[in-house]
Enzyme design. Structure first.
Site, PDB file in Angstrom:
ATOM      1  N   CYS A 120       0.881  -1.163   0.000  1.00  0.00           N
ATOM      2  CA  CYS A 120       0.000   0.000   0.000  1.00  0.00           C
ATOM      3  C   CYS A 120       0.922   1.217   0.000  1.00  0.00           C
ATOM      4  CB  CYS A 120      -0.878  -0.003   1.247  1.00  0.00           C
ATOM      5  SG  CYS A 120      -1.632   1.609   1.532  1.00  0.00           S
ATOM      6  N   GLU A 155      10.200  -1.952 -10.949  1.00  0.00           N
ATOM      7  CA  GLU A 155       8.968  -1.846 -11.740  1.00  0.00           C
ATOM      8  C   GLU A 155       7.783  -1.359 -10.902  1.00  0.00           C
ATOM      9  OE1 GLU A 155       8.634  -5.687 -13.575  1.00  0.00           O
ATOM     10  OE2 GLU A 155       9.994  -5.132 -15.192  1.00  0.00           O
ATOM     11  N   CYS A 163      -4.166   0.929  -4.151  1.00  0.00           N
ATOM     12  CA  CYS A 163      -4.662   0.248  -2.958  1.00  0.00           C
ATOM     13  C   CYS A 163      -5.906   1.003  -2.508  1.00  0.00           C
ATOM     14  CB  CYS A 163      -3.600   0.264  -1.869  1.00  0.00           C
ATOM     15  SG  CYS A 163      -4.286  -0.193  -0.264  1.00  0.00           S
ATOM     16  N   GLU A 314      16.266  -4.617 -18.398  1.00  0.00           N
ATOM     17  CA  GLU A 314      15.834  -6.021 -18.460  1.00  0.00           C
ATOM     18  C   GLU A 314      15.211  -6.320 -19.812  1.00  0.00           C
ATOM     19  OE1 GLU A 314      13.042  -7.447 -15.562  1.00  0.00           O
ATOM     20  OE2 GLU A 314      13.936  -6.252 -13.970  1.00  0.00           O
ATOM     21  N   LYS A 363      11.646 -20.090 -12.108  1.00  0.00           N
ATOM     22  CA  LYS A 363      12.704 -21.054 -12.454  1.00  0.00           C
ATOM     23  C   LYS A 363      12.665 -21.488 -13.913  1.00  0.00           C
ATOM     24  CE  LYS A 363      10.073 -24.630 -10.039  1.00  0.00           C
ATOM     25  NZ  LYS A 363       9.161 -23.668  -9.405  1.00  0.00           N
ATOM     26  N   HIS A 365      12.181 -19.340 -16.362  1.00  0.00           N
ATOM     27  CA  HIS A 365      12.489 -18.144 -17.160  1.00  0.00           C
ATOM     28  C   HIS A 365      13.904 -18.275 -17.709  1.00  0.00           C
ATOM     29  CE1 HIS A 365      13.015 -13.900 -18.159  1.00  0.00           C
ATOM     30  NE2 HIS A 365      11.755 -13.685 -17.883  1.00  0.00           N
TER      31      HIS A 365
HETATM   32  C1  GAL Z   1      10.317  -8.319 -14.791  1.00  0.00           C
HETATM   33  C2  GAL Z   1      10.809  -8.210 -13.365  1.00  0.00           C
HETATM   34  C3  GAL Z   1      11.853  -9.258 -13.070  1.00  0.00           C
HETATM   35  C4  GAL Z   1      11.389 -10.595 -13.534  1.00  0.00           C
HETATM   36  C5  GAL Z   1      11.067 -10.517 -15.001  1.00  0.00           C
HETATM   37  C6  GAL Z   1      10.633 -11.823 -15.596  1.00  0.00           C
HETATM   38  O1  GAL Z   1       9.117  -7.658 -15.011  1.00  0.00           O
HETATM   39  O2  GAL Z   1      11.346  -6.944 -13.099  1.00  0.00           O
HETATM   40  O3  GAL Z   1      12.099  -9.263 -11.679  1.00  0.00           O
HETATM   41  O4  GAL Z   1      10.262 -10.965 -12.816  1.00  0.00           O
HETATM   42  O5  GAL Z   1      10.023  -9.603 -15.180  1.00  0.00           O
HETATM   43  O6  GAL Z   1      10.270 -11.671 -16.944  1.00  0.00           O
END
Ligand code: GAL
Length: 671
Positions: A120, A155, A163, A314, A363, A365
């Site tokens: 929250c 993110e 909330c 990422e 796991k 991913h």
């Molecule tokens: C992103 C996140 C990561 C991981 C990733 C998996 O959105 O920041 O921590 O979860 O997705 O795709």
């Protein structure tokens, strides 16, 4: 670097690496990790993002030893660190003390601990605890030689943004009192005379929780703004702690600008608050031509960064594990994806994550170092990418050259998505995607711009979805066209003001003057119904939408040949001052949308580019030269013309005025 807060400290190459979660592994593995990182050419890793429970094991009990050892190890190996503040996952002990900090959904469900991001953002206990752990990290590592960048939270805005608890309700009321000062102002902005929703006491105002039927739209729109502001305030609190304790080290937080991935934040506002804009992007694996959404996300991120270089923090080396069917990347796709982000302004390419986890929710991913280990296709492609990025250091700091702008406004999107619109097929994001794809297929590089931004540098401005427009935006577009710009606008734009109140007079209130027309009546189409648009040299097909356009200075170029608006203009062109404004009143697809766009491009003086459809061509310009990124997404090799001779940086080969672009490859020519 001269501007210390615009680039990770001490990083003298493009950023390459990923989220590194060594706490999931025994320390012996760390040695192998750094050895392999060096082998792959890793320059920076993000650490500590989810480590609060390990760093503060009970309130005020800190265990920094493992992180000390990790940062020292990375530093000894020349790997820079993007250090996380772990405030996206408060520890179990925190919720034991403060169960009220768990967020509540719109229909009153309190989420539980056990996933991540259960926060929250209005909770004073959360705010205090988050600032506390950030302070400890700042004190301990603020001047650690490994630390190049601070990565606040993770993110923001997902998986939960708003909330609806009582603490948030009280916070919302304070936010509203600040915005409107008086209840009379609030009642007027929210149109509460409709359905008898008048408020006579501030205490009666609640978050827009689940209602029996459509809720008040202006209340919901303000709630979305409030939610954005509440979350942004928490970012700023942590950022300010770090600026105080770690001067000279820039602070970022990873955005998700792709419109499918985070809807709740107004990134125009966020872009102004971070030192370096950074972004995460994941392909929609099953979407055909998913590289277009990648390009769009990268362009949007660069635009949020005001055109400055940004950082891709990422993306994935292969499959993710959270889509319905997690398709792998084809050979070469990893490099094309990474380099496409670099082409569009990212000064690096980082991944989630370094080493594939053996346990936990992610796991399955993909990672830079997959379960299969180094004898694997993914590892070989990762190592090759590291080398490619190593040869591209010169592009650092250069800026992308855009041909056109697309107007985008998160607040307008929030407003348009509310209930009870004239057709459920009106979809702002779908139009933004479609118009972006049309520009992409014409090989136009686009910036995104806020509707009130200075547009004078763009020969062409596209407006695919701008339901809500302020008076300032309306005047901005008039000025832009009068001064010689070319504007192209899609239907259902310029309809309401910032309170979701219809602009006075006929539609589209904010755009009538610039478009030289009014709309007498909306005429949405049945599901699957199409209409024919004739004129303009080619017959076009529209669906979803039509309307009774009444020209008031605009010239009809296409006219509805059938459907409810038969006989009315469908696509119009208006000359205003030195410029031109196009209006497209039905939903056009593919080649039909391109036909209209081609006309607008001609007005804007944008020449056609003779390139194969699957070739992406983007230029970055820097103090040391021009860098042309050519990416072939097709399965056949092609040859493309170049504006001059130069050197291809990945292969090191000189090139003349034509470039061979093998299937699935990327080339970067320094001219
Ligand atoms: C992103 C996140 C990561 C991981 C990733 C998996 O959105 O920041 O921590 O979860 O997705 O795709």
């Amino acid at each position: 670097m001269e501007h210390p807060l615009t680039w990770p400290v001490g990083l003298d190459a493009l950023a390459f690496g990923g989220d590194y979660n060594p706490e999931q592994w025994p320390e012996e593995v760390w040695q192998q990790d750094v050895r392999l990182m060096r082998e792959a050419g890793v320059t920076m890793v993000s650490v500590g993002i989810f480590s609060w429970a390990l760093l503060e094991t009970e309130r005020g009990s800190y265990e920094f030893g493992w992180l000390d050892r990790l940062l020292d190890l990375l530093h000894e190996n020349g790997i820079r660190v993007d250090l996380g503040t772990p405030t996206v996952v408060p520890p179990a002990w925190f919720y034991r003390e403060h169960p009220e900090a768990l967020p509540v959904s719109k229909d009153g469900l309190r989420y539980e601990f056990g996933g991540r991001g259960a926060i929250c953002h209005s909770s004073p206990a959360y705010q205090e605890a988050a600032a506390g752990i950030t302070e400890q990290l700042g004190l301990r590592y603020g001047s650690h030689p490994a630390v190049a960048l601070w990565h606040v939270h993770n993110e923001y805005g997902v998986p939960v943004s708003a909330c609806y608890c009582e603490t948030s309700a009280a916070h919302f009321r304070r936010w509203l009192a600040d915005r409107y000062q008086t209840l009379a102002e609030l009642n007027s902005a929210w149109g509460t005379t409709f359905w008898g929703q008048q408020y006579n006491r501030w205490d009666d105002i609640r978050p827009p929780r689940t209602t029996p039927t459509a809720g008040n739209p202006a209340q919901q729109l303000d709630w979305a703004r409030f939610t954005n502001d509440a979350i942004l305030a928490n970012f700023k609190r942590e950022r300010d702690v770090l600026h105080r304790l770690s001067p000279g080290v820039p602070v970022t937080t990873n955005f998700m600008t792709a419109l499918s991935q985070c809807e709740s934040l107004d990134y125009w506002a966020w872009g102004r608050e971070v030192d370096i804009v950074s972004n995460d992007h994941y392909l929609v694996a099953e979407a055909p031509r998913n590289h277009i959404n990648l390009a769009m996300s990268a362009d949007l991120t660069r635009s949020v960064a005001g055109g400055k270089p940004w950082l891709l923090l990422e993306h994935s080396t292969g499959a993710v594990n959270w889509q319905p069917r997690n398709l792998i990347k084809q050979p070469g796709e990893l490099a094309r994806n990474s380099l496409a982000h670099v082409a569009r302004g990212s000064d690096g390419a980082m991944f989630f994550q370094w080493r594939a986890s053996r346990f936990g929710a992610e796991k399955f991913h993909s990672a830079m170092l997959p379960h299969a280990g180094t004898d694997s296709r993914i590892w070989r492609e990762v190592v090759a990418l590291g080398a490619d990025l190593g040869s591209l250091s010169a592009v650092r700091g250069s800026r992308v050259k855009a041909d056109a702008a697309i107007l985008w406004d998160w607040q307008s999107w929030w407003a348009q998505k509310l209930e009870w619109r004239p057709s459920e097929d009106l979809d702002a994001r779908e139009r933004a995607d479609a118009w972006y794809a049309a520009a992409f297929d014409r090989h136009l590089t686009v910036d995104f711009a806020h509707p009130e931004a200075d547009l004078s540098g763009y020969p062409l401005v596209l407006v695919p979805a701008l339901y809500l427009m302020t008076e300032a935006a309306s005047l901005n577009l008039q000025e832009y066209v009068a001064q010689g710009g070319t504007l192209a606008v899609s239907y259902f734009s310029g309809i309401v003001d910032e309170h979701d109140t219809v602009q006075p007079g006929p539609h589209p209130g904010a755009l009538r003057d610039v478009l030289g027309l009014t709309v007498e009546e909306f005429a949405p189409l049945r599901a699957g119904e199409t209409v024919r648009l004739t004129g303009g040299g080619a017959e076009l097909t529209g669906d979803v939408w039509s309307e009774f356009v009444v020209p008031r200075g605009a010239e009809p170029v296409w006219t509805y040949a059938d459907g409810p608006a038969a006989g009315h203009p469908a696509v119009t062109r208006h000359t205003l001052g030195d410029g031109t404004a196009w209006y497209v009143s039905s939903r056009l697809h593919g080649a039909d949308l391109d036909t209209v766009l081609a006309r607008a491009c001609a007005d804007a003086g944008l020449a056609e580019r003779e390139l194969p459809r699957d070739v992406e061509l983007v230029e970055r310009v820097g103090e040391r030269g021009r860098y042309l990124f050519a990416i072939n997404h097709g399965s056949a090799g092609v040859q493309i013309p170049l504006p001059g001779a130069g050197v291809e940086l990945i292969t090191g080969q000189p090139v003349g005025d034509r470039l061979d672009l093998p299937a699935n490859s990327t080339r970067v020519v320094s001219i």
